[in-house]
Motif scaffolding. Sequence first.
Motif, PDB file in Angstrom:
ATOM      1  N   MET A   1      -3.115  -3.398 -12.376  1.00 20.52           N
ATOM      2  CA  MET A   1      -2.095  -4.418 -12.588  1.00 20.52           C
ATOM      3  C   MET A   1      -1.385  -4.739 -11.273  1.00 20.52           C
ATOM      4  O   MET A   1      -0.968  -3.836 -10.564  1.00 20.52           O
ATOM      5  CB  MET A   1      -1.071  -3.892 -13.600  1.00 20.52           C
ATOM      6  CG  MET A   1      -0.168  -4.982 -14.075  1.00 20.52           C
ATOM      7  SD  MET A   1       1.107  -4.468 -15.238  1.00 20.52           S
ATOM      8  CE  MET A   1       0.695  -2.845 -15.727  1.00 20.52           C
ATOM      9  N   MET A   2      -1.317  -5.989 -10.981  1.00 18.29           N
ATOM     10  CA  MET A   2      -0.636  -6.409  -9.763  1.00 18.29           C
ATOM     11  C   MET A   2       0.818  -6.761 -10.086  1.00 18.29           C
ATOM     12  O   MET A   2       1.084  -7.666 -10.860  1.00 18.29           O
ATOM     13  CB  MET A   2      -1.313  -7.666  -9.201  1.00 18.29           C
ATOM     14  CG  MET A   2      -2.682  -7.398  -8.655  1.00 18.29           C
ATOM     15  SD  MET A   2      -2.529  -6.386  -7.194  1.00 18.29           S
ATOM     16  CE  MET A   2      -4.213  -6.453  -6.635  1.00 18.29           C
ATOM     17  N   VAL A   3       1.717  -6.033  -9.537  1.00 20.86           N
ATOM     18  CA  VAL A   3       3.127  -6.408  -9.724  1.00 20.86           C
ATOM     19  C   VAL A   3       3.796  -6.445  -8.361  1.00 20.86           C
ATOM     20  O   VAL A   3       3.284  -5.915  -7.389  1.00 20.86           O
ATOM     21  CB  VAL A   3       3.881  -5.406 -10.627  1.00 20.86           C
ATOM     22  CG1 VAL A   3       3.344  -5.444 -12.019  1.00 20.86           C
ATOM     23  CG2 VAL A   3       3.813  -4.022 -10.048  1.00 20.86           C
ATOM     24  N   ASN A   4       4.942  -7.094  -8.341  1.00 20.09           N
ATOM     25  CA  ASN A   4       5.711  -7.133  -7.101  1.00 20.09           C
ATOM     26  C   ASN A   4       6.241  -5.734  -6.854  1.00 20.09           C
ATOM     27  O   ASN A   4       6.974  -5.196  -7.660  1.00 20.09           O
ATOM     28  CB  ASN A   4       6.890  -8.086  -7.248  1.00 20.09           C
ATOM     29  CG  ASN A   4       6.410  -9.456  -7.640  1.00 20.09           C
ATOM     30  OD1 ASN A   4       5.230  -9.760  -7.517  1.00 20.09           O
ATOM     31  ND2 ASN A   4       7.304 -10.286  -8.133  1.00 20.09           N
ATOM     32  N   GLU A   5       5.832  -5.176  -5.759  1.00 20.17           N
ATOM     33  CA  GLU A   5       6.184  -3.772  -5.572  1.00 20.17           C
ATOM     34  C   GLU A   5       6.654  -3.512  -4.145  1.00 20.17           C
ATOM     35  O   GLU A   5       5.839  -3.272  -3.263  1.00 20.17           O
ATOM     36  CB  GLU A   5       4.968  -2.911  -5.878  1.00 20.17           C
ATOM     37  CG  GLU A   5       5.341  -1.631  -6.501  1.00 20.17           C
ATOM     38  CD  GLU A   5       4.116  -0.797  -6.788  1.00 20.17           C
ATOM     39  OE1 GLU A   5       4.315   0.305  -7.280  1.00 20.17           O
ATOM     40  OE2 GLU A   5       3.002  -1.222  -6.493  1.00 20.17           O
ATOM     41  N   PRO A   6       7.955  -3.593  -3.933  1.00 22.27           N
ATOM     42  CA  PRO A   6       8.475  -3.444  -2.581  1.00 22.27           C
ATOM     43  C   PRO A   6       8.044  -2.133  -1.938  1.00 22.27           C
ATOM     44  O   PRO A   6       7.819  -2.050  -0.749  1.00 22.27           O
ATOM     45  CB  PRO A   6       9.986  -3.441  -2.771  1.00 22.27           C
ATOM     46  CG  PRO A   6      10.216  -4.031  -4.094  1.00 22.27           C
ATOM     47  CD  PRO A   6       9.002  -3.762  -4.923  1.00 22.27           C
ATOM     48  N   SER A   7       7.904  -1.082  -2.757  1.00 23.80           N
ATOM     49  CA  SER A   7       7.624   0.229  -2.193  1.00 23.80           C
ATOM     50  C   SER A   7       6.238   0.277  -1.551  1.00 23.80           C
ATOM     51  O   SER A   7       5.939   1.162  -0.772  1.00 23.80           O
ATOM     52  CB  SER A   7       7.709   1.284  -3.287  1.00 23.80           C
ATOM     53  OG  SER A   7       6.860   0.910  -4.337  1.00 23.80           O
ATOM     54  N   LYS A  37       0.900  -6.426  -1.978  1.00 23.95           N
ATOM     55  CA  LYS A  37       0.221  -5.278  -1.393  1.00 23.95           C
ATOM     56  C   LYS A  37      -0.943  -5.665  -0.495  1.00 23.95           C
ATOM     57  O   LYS A  37      -1.551  -4.808   0.132  1.00 23.95           O
ATOM     58  CB  LYS A  37      -0.269  -4.342  -2.512  1.00 23.95           C
ATOM     59  CG  LYS A  37       0.899  -3.688  -3.246  1.00 23.95           C
ATOM     60  CD  LYS A  37       0.450  -3.017  -4.515  1.00 23.95           C
ATOM     61  CE  LYS A  37      -0.212  -1.691  -4.216  1.00 23.95           C
ATOM     62  NZ  LYS A  37      -0.564  -0.990  -5.464  1.00 23.95           N
ATOM     63  N   ASP A  38      -1.257  -6.947  -0.442  1.00 25.44           N
ATOM     64  CA  ASP A  38      -2.358  -7.398   0.413  1.00 25.44           C
ATOM     65  C   ASP A  38      -1.977  -7.266   1.885  1.00 25.44           C
ATOM     66  O   ASP A  38      -0.806  -7.379   2.244  1.00 25.44           O
ATOM     67  CB  ASP A  38      -2.694  -8.874   0.142  1.00 25.44           C
ATOM     68  CG  ASP A  38      -3.245  -9.088  -1.258  1.00 25.44           C
ATOM     69  OD1 ASP A  38      -3.511  -8.082  -1.941  1.00 25.44           O
ATOM     70  OD2 ASP A  38      -3.392 -10.250  -1.661  1.00 25.44           O
TER      71      ASP A  38
ATOM     72  N   MET B   1       9.372   5.119  -0.669  1.00 24.63           N
ATOM     73  CA  MET B   1       9.969   4.476  -1.837  1.00 24.63           C
ATOM     74  C   MET B   1      11.432   4.112  -1.558  1.00 24.63           C
ATOM     75  O   MET B   1      12.263   4.998  -1.410  1.00 24.63           O
ATOM     76  CB  MET B   1       9.949   5.456  -3.030  1.00 24.63           C
ATOM     77  CG  MET B   1       8.554   5.810  -3.495  1.00 24.63           C
ATOM     78  SD  MET B   1       7.999   4.657  -4.717  1.00 24.63           S
ATOM     79  CE  MET B   1       6.303   5.177  -4.902  1.00 24.63           C
ATOM     80  N   PRO B   2      11.742   2.865  -1.494  1.00 27.19           N
ATOM     81  CA  PRO B   2      13.137   2.503  -1.259  1.00 27.19           C
ATOM     82  C   PRO B   2      14.004   2.741  -2.492  1.00 27.19           C
ATOM     83  O   PRO B   2      15.196   2.887  -2.382  1.00 27.19           O
ATOM     84  CB  PRO B   2      13.072   1.014  -0.933  1.00 27.19           C
ATOM     85  CG  PRO B   2      11.781   0.538  -1.496  1.00 27.19           C
ATOM     86  CD  PRO B   2      10.868   1.705  -1.575  1.00 27.19           C
ATOM     87  N   GLU B  26      11.079  -3.710 -13.011  1.00 23.01           N
ATOM     88  CA  GLU B  26      10.226  -4.873 -13.202  1.00 23.01           C
ATOM     89  C   GLU B  26      10.469  -5.425 -14.608  1.00 23.01           C
ATOM     90  O   GLU B  26      10.640  -4.664 -15.565  1.00 23.01           O
ATOM     91  CB  GLU B  26       8.743  -4.507 -13.040  1.00 23.01           C
ATOM     92  CG  GLU B  26       8.389  -3.953 -11.663  1.00 23.01           C
ATOM     93  CD  GLU B  26       8.648  -4.925 -10.517  1.00 23.01           C
ATOM     94  OE1 GLU B  26       8.535  -6.149 -10.720  1.00 23.01           O
ATOM     95  OE2 GLU B  26       8.980  -4.446  -9.415  1.00 23.01           O
ATOM     96  N   HIS B  39       4.707 -10.528 -16.573  1.00 17.66           N
ATOM     97  CA  HIS B  39       5.641 -10.164 -15.523  1.00 17.66           C
ATOM     98  C   HIS B  39       6.439 -11.383 -15.083  1.00 17.66           C
ATOM     99  O   HIS B  39       5.866 -12.441 -14.837  1.00 17.66           O
ATOM    100  CB  HIS B  39       4.864  -9.608 -14.325  1.00 17.66           C
ATOM    101  CG  HIS B  39       5.755  -9.093 -13.250  1.00 17.66           C
ATOM    102  ND1 HIS B  39       5.704  -9.564 -11.965  1.00 17.66           N
ATOM    103  CD2 HIS B  39       6.730  -8.154 -13.279  1.00 17.66           C
ATOM    104  CE1 HIS B  39       6.606  -8.931 -11.238  1.00 17.66           C
ATOM    105  NE2 HIS B  39       7.235  -8.070 -12.000  1.00 17.66           N
ATOM    106  N   ALA B  78      -0.479   0.976  -9.677  1.00 21.75           N
ATOM    107  CA  ALA B  78      -1.241  -0.261  -9.512  1.00 21.75           C
ATOM    108  C   ALA B  78      -2.490  -0.005  -8.698  1.00 21.75           C
ATOM    109  O   ALA B  78      -2.514   0.891  -7.849  1.00 21.75           O
ATOM    110  CB  ALA B  78      -0.374  -1.317  -8.828  1.00 21.75           C
ATOM    111  N   SER B  79      -3.527  -0.793  -8.958  1.00 24.21           N
ATOM    112  CA  SER B  79      -4.707  -0.717  -8.099  1.00 24.21           C
ATOM    113  C   SER B  79      -4.341  -1.291  -6.742  1.00 24.21           C
ATOM    114  O   SER B  79      -3.396  -2.067  -6.628  1.00 24.21           O
ATOM    115  CB  SER B  79      -5.850  -1.523  -8.727  1.00 24.21           C
ATOM    116  OG  SER B  79      -5.507  -2.900  -8.754  1.00 24.21           O
ATOM    117  N   PRO B  81      -5.296  -3.372  -3.133  1.00 29.30           N
ATOM    118  CA  PRO B  81      -6.238  -4.398  -2.673  1.00 29.30           C
ATOM    119  C   PRO B  81      -7.409  -3.786  -1.907  1.00 29.30           C
ATOM    120  O   PRO B  81      -8.514  -4.314  -1.938  1.00 29.30           O
ATOM    121  CB  PRO B  81      -5.394  -5.263  -1.739  1.00 29.30           C
ATOM    122  CG  PRO B  81      -3.978  -4.988  -2.093  1.00 29.30           C
ATOM    123  CD  PRO B  81      -3.940  -3.587  -2.627  1.00 29.30           C
TER     124      PRO B  81
END
Lengths: 328, 111
Positions: A1-7, A37-38, B1-2, B26, B39, B78-79, B81
């Motif tokens: 799952m691709m989510v916005n992930e600042p970490s 994450k790209d 991790m912030p 999220e 999302h 998450a997977s 890239p």
Amino acid sequence: MMVNEPSAVQPSATPDDPARVAEFEARIARGESIEPKDWMPERYRKQLTRMMSQHAHSEIVGMLPEGNWITRAPNLRRKMALIAKVQDEAGHGLYIYCGTETLGTDRQELVQQLLDGKAKYSSIFNYPTLTWADIGCIGWFVDGAAIVNQTMLAKASYGPYARAMVRICKEENFHKRQGYEIMATLANGTPEQRAMAQDAVNRWWWPSLMMFGPHDAESSNSEELVRWGVKKKGNDELRQRFVNLTVAQATAINLTLPDPALQYNEQTENWDFGPIDWDEFWRVVKGDGPCNRERLAARRDAHAAGEWVRVAAAAYAAKQQRSATEAA
Amino acid sequence: MPDQPTSPTNGTDATSPADSQWPLWEVFLQPPKGEAHEHAGSVHAVSAEQALQNARDVYARRGEAVSIWVVPSASITASTPDDMGPFFDPGNDKPYRHPQFYKVPRGVRVF
């Protein structure tokens, strides 16, 4: 799952690998969406962070000139609409801050940059709202210009930014229509109301055209942002589109755009317009607009005045957690 | 991790003049017509309850949702890239999983 992930973001100190940059630019050329994450060139990350945080700040500061009129709206219907619009602007700021965080900068840091006067926001909000007609004009011109710009940004190469823009564009249409309705009502009112509407148009027209930024030839960022698919069109093209759309709207409610050079060009099918006062633009960008200091002071006051709410919320959450631990 | 969503007081201190950077959550919204949760973005909040309220105020001001999920951002796996190729390979190299793989006599409506 691709989510916005600042970490997930790991800023690299090393210069970008040319092979990876080429691969990245090929992805952009294929119209692929770049996700948090790209891999991306540091310059892309930096430019986007700059652009998105300025956009977010503009939404937040944009609440101030309009908030100025909430207590003085002419009737309850107008007042409710204005409150809802100002609330939307706060929401828009949050959508974009959230998108910016996916590039690896915390919202706290971005907000601090704004409060410290280190960050830019749209210059249009450094003009005062002197009469009720200014509220109409902001909806019509400023939100109208924002829609032209944001409709283009809804196709930006960076996924979280594009998705925030889609959400925002859906909501901005209400902003523009409520503004135009105010102007149409005033323009159709008493001679005094008509004069007030025309005066607002005279003051807001040129600053609204400046919102699209310098001519492409003089914009240091524009070319790069277009190349990386963040912007799909240049500043001048967007400005022209806004002018073309607005002329007919002004004519329909018998208001005059304050530009004697405004003329339809049969060949280009555009409305040609007169020269923009770029000295004024740069003066306001550099901090000497009519309200730059006032806006920043108001934002700092609002932030400080909200401190107790943040403290109380944190204290309440800590207390809840303590009682949950004791109960266990 | 912030952000550490499991520590609600992270970064807050009543005596500190700095703003608080609350944990990140999220937000997933379910539209009214029976689609799956999707999302929408993220919010900062001190607790799950506040995250839900913030998500409602930020992402659902116009009846966009009949249900909201908030998930601590750090809880999501998450997977990446980088393993995108090998990770999704087993799905990509099996064209016989698609109906277009199969030939049918010309002119016959299969569906």
